[in-house]
Design a protein around this motif. Structure first.
Motif, PDB file in Angstrom:
ATOM      1  N   VAL A 148       2.729   5.389  -6.326  1.00  0.00           N
ATOM      2  CA  VAL A 148       2.255   5.294  -7.710  1.00  0.00           C
ATOM      3  C   VAL A 148       1.102   6.265  -7.938  1.00  0.00           C
ATOM      4  O   VAL A 148       1.051   6.955  -8.967  1.00  0.00           O
ATOM      5  CB  VAL A 148       1.842   3.847  -8.054  1.00  0.00           C
ATOM      6  N   GLU A 149       0.198   6.340  -7.007  1.00  0.00           N
ATOM      7  CA  GLU A 149      -0.929   7.272  -7.134  1.00  0.00           C
ATOM      8  C   GLU A 149      -0.445   8.720  -7.189  1.00  0.00           C
ATOM      9  O   GLU A 149      -1.003   9.535  -7.923  1.00  0.00           O
ATOM     10  CB  GLU A 149      -1.909   7.058  -5.989  1.00  0.00           C
TER      11      GLU A 149
ATOM     12  N   TRP B 168       2.431   9.669  -8.431  1.00  0.00           N
ATOM     13  CA  TRP B 168       2.985   9.850  -9.784  1.00  0.00           C
ATOM     14  C   TRP B 168       1.854  10.071 -10.783  1.00  0.00           C
ATOM     15  O   TRP B 168       1.909  10.958 -11.619  1.00  0.00           O
ATOM     16  CB  TRP B 168       3.819   8.640 -10.189  1.00  0.00           C
ATOM     17  N   GLN B 169       0.812   9.266 -10.666  1.00  0.00           N
ATOM     18  CA  GLN B 169      -0.325   9.393 -11.586  1.00  0.00           C
ATOM     19  C   GLN B 169      -1.015  10.741 -11.422  1.00  0.00           C
ATOM     20  O   GLN B 169      -1.534  11.292 -12.396  1.00  0.00           O
ATOM     21  CB  GLN B 169      -1.321   8.261 -11.361  1.00  0.00           C
ATOM     22  N   GLY B 170      -1.030  11.276 -10.218  1.00  0.00           N
ATOM     23  CA  GLY B 170      -1.626  12.588  -9.999  1.00  0.00           C
ATOM     24  C   GLY B 170      -0.877  13.680 -10.751  1.00  0.00           C
ATOM     25  O   GLY B 170      -1.483  14.619 -11.259  1.00  0.00           O
TER      26      GLY B 170
ATOM     27  N   ARG C  13       1.838   1.711  -3.485  1.00  0.00           N
ATOM     28  CA  ARG C  13       0.667   2.148  -4.232  1.00  0.00           C
ATOM     29  C   ARG C  13       0.439   3.645  -4.040  1.00  0.00           C
ATOM     30  O   ARG C  13       0.070   4.358  -4.978  1.00  0.00           O
ATOM     31  CB  ARG C  13      -0.561   1.344  -3.798  1.00  0.00           C
ATOM     32  N   ALA C  14       0.664   4.125  -2.831  1.00  0.00           N
ATOM     33  CA  ALA C  14       0.517   5.561  -2.567  1.00  0.00           C
ATOM     34  C   ALA C  14       1.497   6.363  -3.422  1.00  0.00           C
ATOM     35  O   ALA C  14       1.144   7.412  -3.964  1.00  0.00           O
ATOM     36  CB  ALA C  14       0.743   5.845  -1.078  1.00  0.00           C
TER      37      ALA C  14
ATOM     38  N   ARG D 205       0.829  -1.204   0.000  1.00  0.00           N
ATOM     39  CA  ARG D 205       0.000   0.000   0.000  1.00  0.00           C
ATOM     40  C   ARG D 205       0.873   1.268   0.000  1.00  0.00           C
ATOM     41  O   ARG D 205       0.498   2.278  -0.568  1.00  0.00           O
ATOM     42  CB  ARG D 205      -0.939  -0.010   1.213  1.00  0.00           C
TER      43      ARG D 205
ATOM     44  N   PRO E 261      -1.309  12.344 -15.235  1.00  0.00           N
ATOM     45  CA  PRO E 261      -2.527  11.568 -15.490  1.00  0.00           C
ATOM     46  C   PRO E 261      -2.560  10.899 -16.867  1.00  0.00           C
ATOM     47  O   PRO E 261      -3.341   9.969 -17.071  1.00  0.00           O
ATOM     48  CB  PRO E 261      -3.646  12.606 -15.351  1.00  0.00           C
TER      49      PRO E 261
ATOM     50  N   PRO F 295      -0.962   3.144 -16.125  1.00  0.00           N
ATOM     51  CA  PRO F 295      -0.665   2.677 -14.762  1.00  0.00           C
ATOM     52  C   PRO F 295       0.646   1.892 -14.660  1.00  0.00           C
ATOM     53  O   PRO F 295       1.397   2.067 -13.696  1.00  0.00           O
ATOM     54  CB  PRO F 295      -1.866   1.796 -14.415  1.00  0.00           C
TER      55      PRO F 295
END
Length: 75
Positions: A41-42, A44-46, A38-39, A35, A49, A53
């Motif tokens: 990765v999220e 980075w995606q923020g 995952r945080a 997790r 966008p 993934p």
């Protein structure tokens, strides 16, 4: 114009600071290691966008590992 170094080295990307902060916050909260990643990765995606993934995960994990791992050369 973006720097070529930012394209090669994900630790130089504008998202790197947020990736590390997200990972550290999740770790401090006692979340499982998966997790925590995952945080990151999220985060980075923020910042990106438009990244798939899988690509975001590769870049975020590279940033986290660079921040958390150091190699020692003895000799």
């Amino acid at each position: 114009m973006r720097s070529r170094a930012a394209e090669i080295d994900p630790t130089m990307d504008r998202a790197a600071t947020n990736v590390i902060a997200a990972f550290d916050a999740a770790e401090k909260a006692g979340l499982p290691l998966a997790r925590c990643y995952r945080a990151g990765v999220e985060a980075w995606q923020g910042a990106h966008p438009n990244h798939r993934p899988e690509y975001a995960a590769i870049k975020a994990v590279a940033v986290i590992l660079a921040a958390k791992v150091s190699l020692r050369v003895e000799g």
